[in-house]
Scaffold this motif. Structure first.
Motif, PDB file in Angstrom:
ATOM      1  N   LEU A  19      10.747   5.336   1.878  1.00  6.17           N
ATOM      2  CA  LEU A  19      10.248   6.417   2.658  1.00  6.17           C
ATOM      3  C   LEU A  19      10.777   7.866   1.716  1.00  6.17           C
ATOM      4  O   LEU A  19      11.702   7.564   1.589  1.00  6.17           O
ATOM      5  N   THR A  20       9.571   8.392   1.590  1.00  6.08           N
ATOM      6  CA  THR A  20       9.766   9.612   0.837  1.00  6.08           C
ATOM      7  C   THR A  20       9.300  10.806   1.895  1.00  6.08           C
ATOM      8  O   THR A  20       8.311  10.735   2.598  1.00  6.08           O
ATOM      9  N   ILE A  21      10.083  11.719   2.104  1.00  6.20           N
ATOM     10  CA  ILE A  21      10.148  13.181   2.964  1.00  6.20           C
ATOM     11  C   ILE A  21       9.614  13.975   2.213  1.00  6.20           C
ATOM     12  O   ILE A  21      10.096  14.821   1.298  1.00  6.20           O
ATOM     13  N   MET A  22       8.466  14.790   2.643  1.00  7.08           N
ATOM     14  CA  MET A  22       7.642  15.908   1.719  1.00  7.08           C
ATOM     15  C   MET A  22       7.512  16.942   2.940  1.00  7.08           C
ATOM     16  O   MET A  22       6.929  16.800   3.893  1.00  7.08           O
ATOM     17  N   GLN A  23       8.119  18.197   2.704  1.00  5.03           N
ATOM     18  CA  GLN A  23       8.038  19.317   3.718  1.00  5.03           C
ATOM     19  C   GLN A  23       6.786  19.956   3.229  1.00  5.03           C
ATOM     20  O   GLN A  23       6.446  20.568   2.091  1.00  5.03           O
ATOM     21  N   GLY A  24       6.056  20.501   4.412  1.00  2.51           N
ATOM     22  CA  GLY A  24       4.798  21.347   3.746  1.00  2.51           C
ATOM     23  C   GLY A  24       4.080  21.845   5.119  1.00  2.51           C
ATOM     24  O   GLY A  24       4.180  21.170   6.173  1.00  2.51           O
TER      25      GLY A  24
ATOM     26  N   MET B  57       0.620  -1.290   0.080  1.00  2.00           N
ATOM     27  CA  MET B  57       0.043   0.062   0.095  1.00  2.00           C
ATOM     28  C   MET B  57       0.824   1.284   0.075  1.00  2.00           C
ATOM     29  O   MET B  57       1.951   1.411   0.565  1.00  2.00           O
ATOM     30  N   ASN B  58       0.267   2.354  -0.605  1.00  2.00           N
ATOM     31  CA  ASN B  58       1.009   3.589  -0.539  1.00  2.00           C
ATOM     32  C   ASN B  58       0.319   4.341   0.592  1.00  2.00           C
ATOM     33  O   ASN B  58      -0.792   4.630   0.515  1.00  2.00           O
ATOM     34  N   VAL B  59       1.238   4.596   1.442  1.00  2.00           N
ATOM     35  CA  VAL B  59       0.516   5.244   2.813  1.00  2.00           C
ATOM     36  C   VAL B  59       1.400   6.630   2.978  1.00  2.00           C
ATOM     37  O   VAL B  59       2.506   6.949   3.070  1.00  2.00           O
ATOM     38  N   LEU B  60       0.499   7.793   3.275  1.00  2.00           N
ATOM     39  CA  LEU B  60       0.800   9.115   3.413  1.00  2.00           C
ATOM     40  C   LEU B  60       0.606   9.302   5.181  1.00  2.00           C
ATOM     41  O   LEU B  60      -0.406   9.274   5.397  1.00  2.00           O
ATOM     42  N   ILE B  61       1.576   9.806   5.641  1.00  2.00           N
ATOM     43  CA  ILE B  61       1.460  10.086   7.126  1.00  2.00           C
ATOM     44  C   ILE B  61       1.879  11.481   7.494  1.00  2.00           C
ATOM     45  O   ILE B  61       2.938  12.024   7.138  1.00  2.00           O
TER      46      ILE B  61
ATOM     47  N   LEU C 144       6.570   0.994   7.651  1.00  3.26           N
ATOM     48  CA  LEU C 144       7.690   0.331   6.607  1.00  3.26           C
ATOM     49  C   LEU C 144       8.018  -1.120   7.051  1.00  3.26           C
ATOM     50  O   LEU C 144       8.287  -1.924   6.233  1.00  3.26           O
ATOM     51  N   GLN C 145       7.747  -1.577   8.266  1.00  7.75           N
ATOM     52  CA  GLN C 145       8.298  -2.785   8.667  1.00  7.75           C
ATOM     53  C   GLN C 145       7.035  -3.821   7.839  1.00  7.75           C
ATOM     54  O   GLN C 145       7.413  -4.889   7.409  1.00  7.75           O
ATOM     55  N   ASN C 146       5.866  -3.092   7.873  1.00  2.39           N
ATOM     56  CA  ASN C 146       4.912  -3.799   7.251  1.00  2.39           C
ATOM     57  C   ASN C 146       4.699  -3.836   5.597  1.00  2.39           C
ATOM     58  O   ASN C 146       4.016  -4.318   5.154  1.00  2.39           O
ATOM     59  N   GLY C 147       5.881  -3.547   5.100  1.00  5.07           N
ATOM     60  CA  GLY C 147       5.996  -3.454   3.535  1.00  5.07           C
ATOM     61  C   GLY C 147       5.356  -2.339   2.817  1.00  5.07           C
ATOM     62  O   GLY C 147       5.223  -2.583   1.749  1.00  5.07           O
ATOM     63  N   HIS C 148       4.869  -1.254   3.482  1.00  4.86           N
ATOM     64  CA  HIS C 148       4.244  -0.303   2.835  1.00  4.86           C
ATOM     65  C   HIS C 148       5.283   0.963   2.104  1.00  4.86           C
ATOM     66  O   HIS C 148       6.261   0.981   2.734  1.00  4.86           O
ATOM     67  N   GLN C 149       4.931   1.535   1.139  1.00  9.32           N
ATOM     68  CA  GLN C 149       5.490   2.493   0.600  1.00  9.32           C
ATOM     69  C   GLN C 149       5.085   3.722   1.154  1.00  9.32           C
ATOM     70  O   GLN C 149       3.908   4.041   1.263  1.00  9.32           O
ATOM     71  N   VAL C 150       6.041   4.655   2.143  1.00  4.81           N
ATOM     72  CA  VAL C 150       5.511   5.544   2.885  1.00  4.81           C
ATOM     73  C   VAL C 150       6.108   6.971   2.474  1.00  4.81           C
ATOM     74  O   VAL C 150       7.022   7.192   2.210  1.00  4.81           O
ATOM     75  N   THR C 151       4.876   8.099   2.513  1.00  3.28           N
ATOM     76  CA  THR C 151       5.272   9.259   2.357  1.00  3.28           C
ATOM     77  C   THR C 151       5.008   9.973   3.874  1.00  3.28           C
ATOM     78  O   THR C 151       4.003   9.797   4.317  1.00  3.28           O
ATOM     79  N   ALA C 152       6.168  10.858   4.244  1.00  3.95           N
ATOM     80  CA  ALA C 152       5.771  11.396   5.394  1.00  3.95           C
ATOM     81  C   ALA C 152       5.850  12.880   4.911  1.00  3.95           C
ATOM     82  O   ALA C 152       6.773  13.527   4.429  1.00  3.95           O
ATOM     83  N   TYR C 153       4.751  13.636   5.531  1.00  3.59           N
ATOM     84  CA  TYR C 153       4.423  14.945   5.409  1.00  3.59           C
ATOM     85  C   TYR C 153       4.766  15.747   6.701  1.00  3.59           C
ATOM     86  O   TYR C 153       3.902  15.361   7.471  1.00  3.59           O
ATOM     87  N   VAL C 154       5.636  16.446   6.748  1.00  9.68           N
ATOM     88  CA  VAL C 154       6.034  17.005   7.975  1.00  9.68           C
ATOM     89  C   VAL C 154       6.594  18.538   7.881  1.00  9.68           C
ATOM     90  O   VAL C 154       6.929  18.829   6.466  1.00  9.68           O
TER      91      VAL C 154
END
Length: 211
Positions: free
Chosen positions: A44-49, A1-5, A21-31
């Motif tokens: 893990l992709t990190i996005m600033q906003g 799954m693609n998950v946005l946090i 990440l441990q569960n195998g998801h593709q993660v985007t962190a919005y911080v």
């Protein structure tokens, strides 16, 4: 799954990142502050906003399957603005426009659920919060109403006293009908929220979790 946090660098958000990440998801962190991120991973992709930047949030939502919201609310009697509430309004509208349906959120028992049974945990915390943190309670309750009137497949995880204690994997779940301790590990909260990514058990519901 693609998950946005959202709120991925916070006390609960960092654990949501870890278990996603441990569960195998593709993660985007919005911080807001990417420099606070202490996790690096190829998935893990990190996005600033900012929480109210609809353009960036819309961009972050592209291709996502699920959103997990871990942004905190100030536990103060009063504070300027209601950033989390405004962020929710922007997010929900952007999710509708992007066709992303699944939202996993958090709150406290100050937000009442139609499934709640009258008990100490479903009544007293809300009364105490109204006395000690009236603005925080108002914001949290407003977010709960916003979710309930949305067309999203939402789950709102409620808890009372998050602690920086080790993960246990022993989470009790109820609606005032299960005896539990208020205290619960932030790691357990993060893991429980991530579990909902692949579960439809609590869609449209507000389970209370504790230890």
């Amino acid at each position: 799954m693609n998950v946005l946090i959202f709120g991925a660098s916070g006390g609960i958000g960092k654990w949501a990142i870890h278990y996603a990440l441990q569960n195998g998801h593709q993660v985007t962190a919005y911080v807001r502050h990417p420099e606070k991120m202490q996790i690096a991973d190829d998935h893990l992709t990190i996005m600033q906003g900012e929480l109210t930047d609809k353009e960036k949030i819309t961009r972050a939502l592209s291709g996502q399957d699920t959103v997990i919201w871990c942004v905190g609310i100030p536990m103060k009697r009063s504070y300027p603005g209601m950033n989390s509430l405004e962020g929710h309004r922007v997010l929900i509208q952007a999710m509708k426009e992007q066709g992303v349906k699944r939202l996993i959120d958090w709150g406290t028992p100050s937000i009442q659920s139609p499934q709640d049974r009258k008990s100490f945990i479903t009544i007293v915390p809300g009364i105490l919060a109204g006395i000690a943190f009236p603005q925080a309670k108002k914001e949290m309750v407003s977010i709960g109403k916003l979710l309930q009137t949305s067309s999203l497949d939402w789950t709102l995880v409620r808890f009372m006293a998050p602690k920086n204690t080790p993960y246990t994997g022993k989470v009790k779940v109820g609606f005032g009908d299960v005896k539990m301790k208020f205290s619960i590990s932030r790691a357990d909260i993060g893991a429980f929220m991530v579990e909902q990514v692949n579960s439809g058990c609590y869609i449209g519901l507000m389970p209370i979790i504790g230890s």
